[in-house]
Design an enzyme around this catalytic site. Structure first.
Site, PDB file in Angstrom:
ATOM      1  N   HIS A   1       0.823  -1.114   0.074  1.00 41.02           N
ATOM      2  CA  HIS A   1       0.029  -0.104  -0.093  1.00 41.02           C
ATOM      3  C   HIS A   1       0.763   1.313   0.038  1.00 41.02           C
ATOM      4  CE1 HIS A   1      -2.232  -3.350   1.833  1.00 41.02           C
ATOM      5  NE2 HIS A   1      -3.435  -2.602   1.466  1.00 41.02           N
TER       6      HIS A   1
ATOM      7  N   TYR B   1       0.519   3.751   1.634  1.00 45.44           N
ATOM      8  CA  TYR B   1       0.746   4.093   3.230  1.00 45.44           C
ATOM      9  C   TYR B   1       2.285   3.574   3.880  1.00 45.44           C
ATOM     10  CZ  TYR B   1      -1.775   0.003   4.860  1.00 45.44           C
ATOM     11  OH  TYR B   1      -2.552  -1.188   4.845  1.00 45.44           O
ATOM     12  N   GLU B   2       2.696   2.331   3.241  1.00 43.60           N
ATOM     13  CA  GLU B   2       3.561   1.465   3.863  1.00 43.60           C
ATOM     14  C   GLU B   2       4.973   2.238   3.620  1.00 43.60           C
ATOM     15  OE1 GLU B   2       3.548  -2.727   3.012  1.00 43.60           O
ATOM     16  OE2 GLU B   2       1.205  -2.194   2.487  1.00 43.60           O
TER      17      GLU B   2
ATOM     18  N   ALA C   1     -10.810  -4.485   0.539  1.00 44.86           N
ATOM     19  CA  ALA C   1     -11.769  -4.086   1.520  1.00 44.86           C
ATOM     20  C   ALA C   1     -12.042  -2.698   1.471  1.00 44.86           C
ATOM     21  CB  ALA C   1     -11.420  -4.663   2.930  1.00 44.86           C
TER      22      ALA C   1
ATOM     23  N   MET D   1      -7.749   2.002   0.802  1.00 41.10           N
ATOM     24  CA  MET D   1      -6.328   2.721   0.957  1.00 41.10           C
ATOM     25  C   MET D   1      -5.692   1.689  -0.171  1.00 41.10           C
ATOM     26  SD  MET D   1      -5.913   2.439   4.985  1.00 41.10           S
ATOM     27  CE  MET D   1      -7.500   2.876   6.157  1.00 41.10           C
TER      28      MET D   1
ATOM     29  N   HIS E   1      -8.735  -2.390  12.234  1.00 42.98           N
ATOM     30  CA  HIS E   1      -8.189  -3.485  10.851  1.00 42.98           C
ATOM     31  C   HIS E   1      -8.944  -4.718  11.251  1.00 42.98           C
ATOM     32  CE1 HIS E   1      -6.161  -4.827   7.734  1.00 42.98           C
ATOM     33  NE2 HIS E   1      -5.124  -5.446   8.244  1.00 42.98           N
TER      34      HIS E   1
HETATM   35  N1  HPA Z   1     -11.719   3.440   5.100  1.00 43.28           N
HETATM   36  C1  HPA Z   1     -10.632   3.012   4.454  1.00 43.28           C
HETATM   37  N2  HPA Z   1     -10.187   1.853   4.023  1.00 43.28           N
HETATM   38  C2  HPA Z   1     -10.975   0.983   4.653  1.00 43.28           C
HETATM   39  C3  HPA Z   1     -12.106   0.887   5.290  1.00 43.28           C
HETATM   40  C4  HPA Z   1     -12.752   2.355   5.644  1.00 43.28           C
HETATM   41  O1  HPA Z   1     -13.583   2.531   6.238  1.00 43.28           O
HETATM   42  N3  HPA Z   1     -12.622  -0.098   5.530  1.00 43.28           N
HETATM   43  C5  HPA Z   1     -11.880  -1.054   4.997  1.00 43.28           C
HETATM   44  N4  HPA Z   1     -10.839  -0.570   4.408  1.00 43.28           N
END
Ligand code: HPA
Length: 272
Positions: free
Chosen positions: A84, A86-87, A114, A209, A245
């Site tokens: 990602h 952000y890593e 997700a 993300m 998470h």
């Molecule tokens: N925001 C960002 N990334 C996510 C979320 C969220 O609500 N749910 C799962 N990944």
């Protein structure tokens, strides 16, 4: 070593390990979707550590291995584990993996993730096909790229014909498949309620993300893209459930069965 060099060495190594398998479809597994790796038959499994320029994924639920085999008879290359933005603060963290899939011969890339939903009626456990994205990070995985190919056309980046087929497949197996726009936030922190209200005004249906940079890289590499989100929560401020998470992983795992059925049927019917 250049990126082209890394990709060429990966193609050679993957050819050796898989007996020369030529995948037609690449798949990136999102958080909690690891069990889908079990659907790859006769899989050659290659740890990212054996490949050049592949990430060392660092988030719970993300391992790092590439599987080459078949799903429902269609040859696939599956990336079990993604990096990602952000890593590392690098939007191009998936450049070599995506280009390796293209160089192996994949014609399409299926991205899964997700996501948080901005629509009350699309609650946790729902599956949403991504029709378009909004890159709210303001960065591109193609920063610094040479050549005019970097000016990638992002109209219909999420392939309309493949998405239509995905909807047909979902109907055929009795699965409700929503559709919407995915907004890419940088993370790793979740959004604020004000950011979610802003994203809604901008036209987002879901937030997450990942995925958007991979879509850009895939389009640059000439791959068609299909993407879907598992909704793991209503987005920040929409209910009283605290975001975490752990929740992302557990809800994604609960809904993984639906995505699994959808992918098995979608790939069974892959056009030749
Ligand atoms: N925001 C960002 N990334 C996510 C979320 C969220 O609500 N749910 C799962 N990944």
């Amino acid at each position: 070593m250049t990126i082209d060099h890394d990709v060429a060495r990966n193609v050679e190594l993957l050819g050796e390990r898989s007996g020369g398998l030529k995948p037609r479809v690449g798949i990136v597994l999102g958080s909690g979707l690891g069990p889908l790796a079990d659907d790859v038959t006769n899989a050659a499994i290659v740890p990212y550590g054996d490949l050049h320029g592949f990430p060392a994924p660092g988030v719970g639920g993300h391992v790092g291995r590439l599987l080459l085999g078949a799903i429902s008879g269609t040859p696939v290359a599956m990336l079990h584990g993604r990096a990602h933005y952000y890593e590392s603060g690098r939007a191009d963290a998936m450049k070599v993996p995506v280009r390796t899939l293209a160089a192996l011969g994949c014609e399409a890339l299926i991205l899964t993730n997700a996501a948080g939903s901005l629509r009350e009626e699309v609650g946790p456990g729902s599956v949403m096909a991504i029709s378009d994205h909004i890159a709210l990070t303001g960065v591109s995985p193609l920063f610094g790229e040479a050549g005019d190919g970097k000016f990638v056309n992002m109209v219909d980046a999420y392939d309309p014909a493949l998405r239509a087929r995905l909807h047909e497949t979902a109907s055929a197996i009795g699965l409700i498949l929503h559709e919407g726009v995915y907004a890419w936030f940088c993370g790793p922190h979740f959004e604020t309620p004000a950011e979610i209200r802003a994203a809604r005004v901008l036209g987002a249906d879901a937030v997450g993300m990942s995925t958007a940079p991979e879509c850009i890289l895939a389009r640059h590499a000439g791959l068609k893209v299909v993407a879907m989100s598992i909704v793991t929560n209503l987005a920040a401020g929409m209910d009283d459930v605290g975001l975490s998470h752990d929740q992302t992983l557990s809800v994604a795992a609960m809904a993984a069965g639906d995505v699994r059925k959808l992918l098995l049927a979608f790939l069974a019917d892959w056009p030749t």
